[in-house]
Write a protein that holds these residues in place. Structure first.
Motif, PDB file in Angstrom:
ATOM      1  N   THR A 153      56.913 129.641 -20.454  1.00 23.86           N
ATOM      2  CA  THR A 153      57.017 130.756 -19.506  1.00 23.86           C
ATOM      3  C   THR A 153      56.215 130.509 -18.234  1.00 23.86           C
ATOM      4  N   GLY A 154      55.590 129.330 -18.114  1.00 24.25           N
ATOM      5  CA  GLY A 154      54.713 129.081 -16.975  1.00 24.25           C
ATOM      6  C   GLY A 154      55.475 128.677 -15.732  1.00 24.25           C
ATOM      7  N   MET A 155      54.872 128.941 -14.574  1.00 27.21           N
ATOM      8  CA  MET A 155      55.463 128.549 -13.295  1.00 27.21           C
ATOM      9  C   MET A 155      54.835 127.267 -12.773  1.00 27.21           C
ATOM     10  N   GLY A 156      53.780 126.796 -13.473  1.00 29.74           N
ATOM     11  CA  GLY A 156      53.180 125.536 -13.059  1.00 29.74           C
ATOM     12  C   GLY A 156      52.370 125.615 -11.788  1.00 29.74           C
ATOM     13  N   LEU A 157      51.865 126.796 -11.442  1.00 31.42           N
ATOM     14  CA  LEU A 157      51.123 126.940 -10.188  1.00 31.42           C
ATOM     15  C   LEU A 157      49.624 126.773 -10.370  1.00 31.42           C
ATOM     16  N   GLY A 158      49.092 127.097 -11.577  1.00 34.12           N
ATOM     17  CA  GLY A 158      47.651 127.103 -11.780  1.00 34.12           C
ATOM     18  C   GLY A 158      46.988 125.772 -11.499  1.00 34.12           C
ATOM     19  N   LEU A 159      47.474 124.683 -12.109  1.00 34.03           N
ATOM     20  CA  LEU A 159      46.849 123.379 -11.931  1.00 34.03           C
ATOM     21  C   LEU A 159      47.131 122.800 -10.552  1.00 34.03           C
ATOM     22  N   SER A 160      48.254 123.178  -9.953  1.00 32.57           N
ATOM     23  CA  SER A 160      48.519 122.766  -8.575  1.00 32.57           C
ATOM     24  C   SER A 160      47.497 123.404  -7.640  1.00 32.57           C
ATOM     25  N   ILE A 161      47.150 124.657  -7.923  1.00 33.51           N
ATOM     26  CA  ILE A 161      46.095 125.337  -7.154  1.00 33.51           C
ATOM     27  C   ILE A 161      44.782 124.575  -7.302  1.00 33.51           C
ATOM     28  N   CYS A 162      44.463 124.177  -8.538  1.00 34.63           N
ATOM     29  CA  CYS A 162      43.226 123.441  -8.790  1.00 34.63           C
ATOM     30  C   CYS A 162      43.168 122.164  -7.952  1.00 34.63           C
ATOM     31  N   LYS A 163      44.263 121.439  -7.928  1.00 38.62           N
ATOM     32  CA  LYS A 163      44.315 120.181  -7.166  1.00 38.62           C
ATOM     33  C   LYS A 163      44.127 120.448  -5.673  1.00 38.62           C
ATOM     34  N   THR A 164      44.818 121.478  -5.160  1.00 39.09           N
ATOM     35  CA  THR A 164      44.688 121.823  -3.747  1.00 39.09           C
ATOM     36  C   THR A 164      43.245 122.157  -3.394  1.00 39.09           C
ATOM     37  N   ILE A 165      42.593 122.960  -4.256  1.00 34.47           N
ATOM     38  CA  ILE A 165      41.216 123.385  -3.988  1.00 34.47           C
ATOM     39  C   ILE A 165      40.255 122.201  -4.047  1.00 34.47           C
ATOM     40  N   VAL A 166      40.341 121.415  -5.112  1.00 34.09           N
ATOM     41  CA  VAL A 166      39.404 120.294  -5.285  1.00 34.09           C
ATOM     42  C   VAL A 166      39.557 119.282  -4.153  1.00 34.09           C
ATOM     43  N   GLU A 167      40.782 118.955  -3.788  1.00 39.30           N
ATOM     44  CA  GLU A 167      40.989 117.984  -2.716  1.00 39.30           C
ATOM     45  C   GLU A 167      40.543 118.535  -1.367  1.00 39.30           C
ATOM     46  N   ALA A 168      40.707 119.849  -1.159  1.00 39.05           N
ATOM     47  CA  ALA A 168      40.211 120.467   0.077  1.00 39.05           C
ATOM     48  C   ALA A 168      38.686 120.399   0.144  1.00 39.05           C
ATOM     49  N   HIS A 169      38.037 120.272  -1.023  1.00 41.97           N
ATOM     50  CA  HIS A 169      36.580 120.134  -1.082  1.00 41.97           C
ATOM     51  C   HIS A 169      36.135 118.678  -1.005  1.00 41.97           C
ATOM     52  N   GLY A 170      37.095 117.751  -0.855  1.00 38.34           N
ATOM     53  CA  GLY A 170      36.742 116.338  -0.761  1.00 38.34           C
ATOM     54  C   GLY A 170      36.590 115.653  -2.100  1.00 38.34           C
ATOM     55  N   GLY A 171      37.090 116.284  -3.177  1.00 42.23           N
ATOM     56  CA  GLY A 171      36.971 115.696  -4.503  1.00 42.23           C
ATOM     57  C   GLY A 171      38.306 115.257  -5.061  1.00 42.23           C
ATOM     58  N   THR A 172      38.277 114.821  -6.317  1.00 43.50           N
ATOM     59  CA  THR A 172      39.499 114.428  -7.025  1.00 43.50           C
ATOM     60  C   THR A 172      39.529 115.135  -8.366  1.00 43.50           C
ATOM     61  N   ILE A 173      40.711 115.227  -8.964  1.00 46.56           N
ATOM     62  CA  ILE A 173      40.859 115.869 -10.269  1.00 46.56           C
ATOM     63  C   ILE A 173      41.908 115.107 -11.067  1.00 46.56           C
ATOM     64  N   GLU A 174      41.662 114.989 -12.374  1.00 41.05           N
ATOM     65  CA  GLU A 174      42.641 114.338 -13.249  1.00 41.05           C
ATOM     66  C   GLU A 174      42.497 114.878 -14.665  1.00 41.05           C
ATOM     67  N   ALA A 175      43.562 114.677 -15.450  1.00 42.19           N
ATOM     68  CA  ALA A 175      43.562 115.051 -16.866  1.00 42.19           C
ATOM     69  C   ALA A 175      43.737 113.785 -17.686  1.00 42.19           C
ATOM     70  N   VAL A 176      42.879 113.633 -18.714  1.00 40.61           N
ATOM     71  CA  VAL A 176      42.964 112.453 -19.576  1.00 40.61           C
ATOM     72  C   VAL A 176      42.856 112.895 -21.026  1.00 40.61           C
ATOM     73  N   SER A 177      43.249 112.033 -21.930  1.00 39.13           N
ATOM     74  CA  SER A 177      43.113 112.322 -23.350  1.00 39.13           C
ATOM     75  C   SER A 177      41.645 112.205 -23.736  1.00 39.13           C
ATOM     76  N   ALA A 178      41.163 113.205 -24.497  1.00 34.08           N
ATOM     77  CA  ALA A 178      39.775 113.181 -24.953  1.00 34.08           C
ATOM     78  C   ALA A 178      39.608 112.160 -26.069  1.00 34.08           C
ATOM     79  N   ALA A 179      38.379 111.673 -26.247  1.00 38.80           N
ATOM     80  CA  ALA A 179      38.112 110.617 -27.229  1.00 38.80           C
ATOM     81  C   ALA A 179      38.504 111.041 -28.645  1.00 38.80           C
TER      82      ALA A 179
END
Length: 377
Positions: A331-357
């Motif tokens: 039921t998701g629109m897929g906007l939440g994590l896109s918002i996260c990426k926009t915000i983090v990159e606007a702050h000069g950072g990077t964001i990624e998702a990886v598999s936990a150990a």
């Protein structure tokens, strides 16, 4: 022996009044104060000598101040408890006249034919202040979340609409050129219509591009911010929204972590989005758990890690996760994590998702370290 027992009891009572953590006031059935603890003196600003024998309404405000004696006499006549043994929140008055909220609990004791009432009071000023602050913060975050969602949708629409609008513009311009033919009057009208259509198409494309540029560039009010309170407030907001017992959330951030240069509201939105998504993804997990940590990366960045013990994600999904219309929820629109990426990159950072150990998913994003801040001693 009896006298020694009475003396011992008096000494014991005095030690209680000197050390009881909550404010404690004892009154008789006429409302007169017979005992006043040290914490009561600190809370109300009166010394014990100033209040002994005074009516307890001295410490009250509003209708309670005016009607307290009536409350006591009504209880003595009817035996109906309105507050004794129940407790409630009331407004109290300090010596300097300031009013403040307290949690009031009252106990009673009958000695012969007479009653004593003991009131235990706890100052709720800081609690109310925190509640007000959290409500204001929550309202601000909700408002920002809505704006971010609209902005990201606009960005996605800009990407989708620019291409067809460009094609329409090219076709219209070509049609205008081709129709510049012998039938002068008709061709003149068609040409004018096509010119207007071309102008409006170009204008629409410019509007969309400007909107997309604005959203991508963003407006960030960055300032040095302590990381621990920022993350703690964000987690408290998630727990307020989704329930404290829904998922076990632990924060492991060293007190000497340096400040970060951020817009606090926007970075809290990133944390809230990721944690909320993790909780929703683990709704079928028996022992839902999320760990937040932070560490210094290089000389000028701080990395925040949010790791869950859920089912994890595929590498292919992780690569698509931050695109505007990507979502692992039906039921998701897929906007939440896109918002996260926009915000983090606007702050000069990077964001990624990886598999936990140990299974699950780990989100990591970086933020700029505030200039001039060093690890706290």
């Amino acid at each position: 022996m009896a006298e020694m027992d009475v003396d011992a009891l008096h000494q014991h009572f005095r030690s209680i009044m000197a050390s009881v953590p909550d404010a404690m006031v004892v009154i008789n059935e006429t409302g007169a104060i017979t005992a006043f603890s040290n914490t009561s003196s600190t809370l109300f600003g009166y010394s014990e000598d100033e209040v002994l024998g005074q009516n307890v309404s001295l410490l009250m405000a509003g209708k309670d101040r005016a009607n307290h004696d009536t409350y006591i006499s009504r209880y003595l006549q009817t035996g109906i408890r309105k507050i004794i043994g129940i407790g409630r929140t009331v407004t109290a008055r300090r010596k300097d006249g300031t009013l403040f909220p307290i949690d009031l609990k009252i106990g009673e004791a009958k000695i012969g034919e007479h009653y004593l009432f003991t009131a235990f009071m706890r100052d709720l000023t800081e609690q109310r202040r925190n509640e007000t602050r959290m409500k204001a913060l929550q309202a601000e975050l909700v408002h920002f979340s809505r704006l971010s969602s609209v902005g990201t949708m606009a960005s996605a629409l800009a990407h989708e609409l620019n291409q067809p609008l460009t094609v329409v513009t090219n076709y219209l311009e070509a049609a205008r050129d081709l129709l510049d033919a012998p039938d002068e009057e008709a061709m003149k009208m068609i040409q004018e219509a096509l010119n207007e259509a071309a102008k409006q198409s170009v204008r629409a494309g410019q509007i969309v591009r400007k909107l997309r540029d604005y959203v991508s560039r963003g407006e960030v009010d960055k300032r040095p911010t302590e990381l621990v309170p920022l993350i703690s407030d964000a987690i408290e907001l998630v727990q307020t929204e989704m329930g404290e017992g829904v998922c076990r959330i632990s924060i492991s951030i060293a007190e000497d972590i340096p400040d970060v240069l951020v817009d606090p509201i926007q970075i809290q939105q990133v944390v809230i989005n990721i944690v909320r998504n993790a909780i929703e993804a683990m709704k079928d997990t028996d022992d839902c758990g999320i760990k937040l940590s932070a560490s210094v990366v290089g000389e000028d960045m701080v990395m925040i890690s949010i790791e869950d013990n859920g089912p994890g994600i595929d590498r292919d999904v992780a690569d698509q996760l931050f695109k505007p219309q990507a979502s692992t929820k039906s039921t998701g629109m897929g906007l939440g994590l896109s918002i996260c990426k926009t915000i983090v990159e606007a702050h000069g950072g990077t964001i990624e998702a990886v598999s936990a150990a140990g299974g699950g998913t780990r989100f990591v994003f970086t933020l700029e370290r505030a200039e001039g801040t060093h690890d706290r001693d």
